[in-house]
Scaffold this active site. Structure first.
Site, short mmCIF file in Angstrom:
data_model
loop_
_atom_site.label_atom_id
_atom_site.label_comp_id
_atom_site.label_asym_id
_atom_site.label_seq_id
_atom_site.Cartn_x
_atom_site.Cartn_y
_atom_site.Cartn_z
CG ASN A 7 -2.14 1.27 1.12
OD1 ASN A 7 -1.57 1.86 0.50
ND2 ASN A 7 -2.64 1.36 2.69
NE ARG A 91 -5.67 1.26 0.09
CZ ARG A 91 -6.36 2.30 0.42
NH1 ARG A 91 -5.07 2.48 1.71
NH2 ARG A 91 -7.69 3.05 0.82
CG HIS A 180 -13.21 2.82 2.81
ND1 HIS A 180 -13.71 4.37 3.33
CD2 HIS A 180 -12.03 3.79 3.12
CE1 HIS A 180 -12.94 5.45 4.04
NE2 HIS A 180 -12.18 4.42 3.84
N GLY A 210 -13.48 5.06 10.37
CA GLY A 210 -13.17 5.44 10.58
C GLY A 210 -12.42 6.88 10.82
N GLY A 212 -10.98 8.64 7.94
CA GLY A 212 -11.89 8.84 6.77
C GLY A 212 -12.88 7.38 7.37
NE ARG A 241 -10.78 12.71 3.97
CZ ARG A 241 -10.47 11.12 3.97
NH1 ARG A 241 -11.43 10.69 3.40
NH2 ARG A 241 -9.61 10.61 4.42
CG ASP A 284 -8.12 10.29 18.01
OD1 ASP A 284 -6.44 9.46 17.61
OD2 ASP A 284 -8.34 9.05 18.79
NE ARG A 286 -7.46 6.29 20.19
CZ ARG A 286 -6.42 5.23 19.37
NH1 ARG A 286 -5.63 4.10 19.81
NH2 ARG A 286 -5.69 6.01 18.11
N GLY A 332 -10.97 1.85 12.69
CA GLY A 332 -11.20 2.33 14.03
C GLY A 332 -12.17 2.36 15.12
CD GLU A 335 -12.47 -3.07 13.25
OE1 GLU A 335 -11.22 -3.99 13.20
OE2 GLU A 335 -11.73 -2.92 11.79
CG ASN A 336 -10.76 -0.48 17.96
OD1 ASN A 336 -11.01 -1.75 18.17
ND2 ASN A 336 -10.96 -0.19 16.99
CD GLU A 385 -9.12 -1.49 4.07
OE1 GLU A 385 -8.83 -0.72 5.14
OE2 GLU A 385 -9.40 -0.66 2.44
#
Ligand code: ADP
Length: 401
Positions: A7, A91, A180, A210, A212, A241, A284, A286, A332, A335-336, A385
């Site tokens: 990638n 990729r 994606h 994520g 993005g 974005r 971020d 988190r 990101g 999933e988390n 991916e």
């Protein structure tokens, strides 16, 4: 057969070596600051210790040469020689309308990738540099291109056309492409497997959340709509974005602040999203989640705007597909973050969704997080991916032999 997945960005390169038969990761790593002072290689063999090598990488060929050296290192390497790398999967961000699936790289394919560079000026030229660097160092190894846009090529005209003068589409191919795609394809097919149903019978919404973020409607195994557009700026609110905005805002800011269109686009790409709405607090999730829990108003506002955009698209895609059987969260945040999933799902009680709180707090596994009932299933599916690129590469190379 071992597949090297590459990638390649403009100054970085991520790689994984994957055994296509067992689908096990053999080694992975990245090269940072290629062509810039202070470049370094981070290499991690599976089950081994991370190694960091500071070394000059004047270009991508130098970077890949270091990657191959690390992979073949007699002590810490993963393979004896190049003959143990059966193929390289690259990729590629933009395949335009030319590619609806992965393809063996030929001179014509490289030209077609170059022809899409105006659609992805930051990515496609870098992807091509990666291909050419690998070709120079591994001339007899087959290379395969796997496109971020390919899975979305099944969208019907009413989804991919913008309501602009039609000649913009005919002359310049201005349309929705979506990104994606490798993740949306992988996650939707894993969701069908987890539910034990043929994908051809399912209506699935995939939320790839994520830094993005994009969302897609996958009806009976085919993408019928997705939130990113001509570029990855459209759709959901993201880290930095803006996602969807009224296009007239561009001229409005230009007049207020004397900015050029490209300056405003930089703001829309780099200073907007949750970062912008939180008044520069953080991009971020988190940080935002922690601050939100602590009652920070900037973080709360940004999270609410983000959650609203996801909820809105889920509703729209349910309507477009005339129903939904499964809603999947990945990447990101997807999933988390049990908190963000929970906040989104609280808006979907009209669909008869209730959350299994124990399942929602598990991590790192493919899992159904909704309670059994009349509503759609909600799943968390960790995306992969690289594995998907390795699979597609292997399928093509094995089919060639
Ligand atoms: P990308 O590939 O687009 O850069 P990722 O899929 O790696 O993005 O997602 C990065 C985002 O995921 C970051 O905003 C990060 O804060 C968020 N993230 C990671 N772990 C968690 C977590 N436990 N809770 C909330 N957000 C998380």
């Amino acid at each position: 057969m071992n597949i090297l997945v590459i990638n390649c960005g403009s100054s970085s390169l991520k790689f994984q070596l994957i055994d296509a038969q067992s689908e096990k990761l053999i080694a992975k790593g990245l090269c940072e600051r290629i062509g810039i002072d202070g470049s370094r290689l981070v290499y991690t063999p599976a089950g081994g210790k991370k190694q960091i090598t500071e070394a000059e990488m004047k270009d991508h060929t130098a970077a890949i040469s270091l990657v191959l050296k690390a992979l073949m290192d007699p002590e810490t390497g993963a393979v004896k020689d190049l003959s143990e790398i059966g193929a390289v999967g690259h990729r590629i961000v933009h395949g335009g309308e030319n590619f609806s699936k992965a393809t063996l790289i030929t001179e014509d394919v490289k030209k077609a990738i170059a022809d899409c560079s105006d659609l992805a000026p930051l990515h496609n030229p870098a992807n091509l540099i990666g291909i050419e660097a690998c070709e120079a160092l591994m001339p007899s190894v087959p290379m395969v291109a796997v496109f971020d846009t390919a899975f979305h090529q099944t969208m019907p005209e009413e989804s991919y056309l913008y309501a602009l003068p039609y000649h913009y589409y005919k002359d310049y191919r201005i349309r929705r492409y979506g990104f994606h795609g490798t993740s949306h394809e992988y996650v939707s097919s894993r969701a069908a497997a987890v539910l034990g149903k043929p994908i051809e019978e399912l209506k699935i919404i995939v939320c790839h959340l994520g830094n993005g973020a994009s969302i897609s409607a996958v009806k009976y195994g085919k993408c019928v709509d997705t939130s990113m557009g001509l570029t990855p700026l459209e759709g959901l609110v993201m880290g930095t974005r803006s996602g969807d905005i009224d296009p007239a805002i561009v001229e409005f800011i230009a007049n207020k602040e004397g900015k050029s269109v490209s300056e405003i686009l930089r703001v829309l790409n780099k200073e907007s999203g949750v970062y912008g709405v939180s008044d520069g607090f953080s991009s971020d999730f988190r940080d935002l989640e922690d601050a939100y829990e602590a009652g920070n108003e900037n973080a709360k506002r940004a999270m609410e705007v983000f959650i609203h955009s996801v909820v809105k698209y889920i509703g729209a895609y349910t309507a477009e597909m005339n129903g939904v059987d499964a809603i999947c969260f990945t990447a990101g945040v997807g999933e988390n973050s049990p908190i963000i999933r929970d906040r989104i799902l609280q808006h979907l009680t009209y669909m008869n969704i209730t959350i299994d709180e124990v399942a929602n707090h598990k991590r790192g596994e493919e899992i159904v997080i909704s309670n059994p009932g009349p509503g759609p299933n909600v799943l968390v599916i960790p995306t992969n991916e690289e594995l998907s690129i390795a699979r597609q590469t292997y399928a093509i190379v094995a089919g060639e032999n």
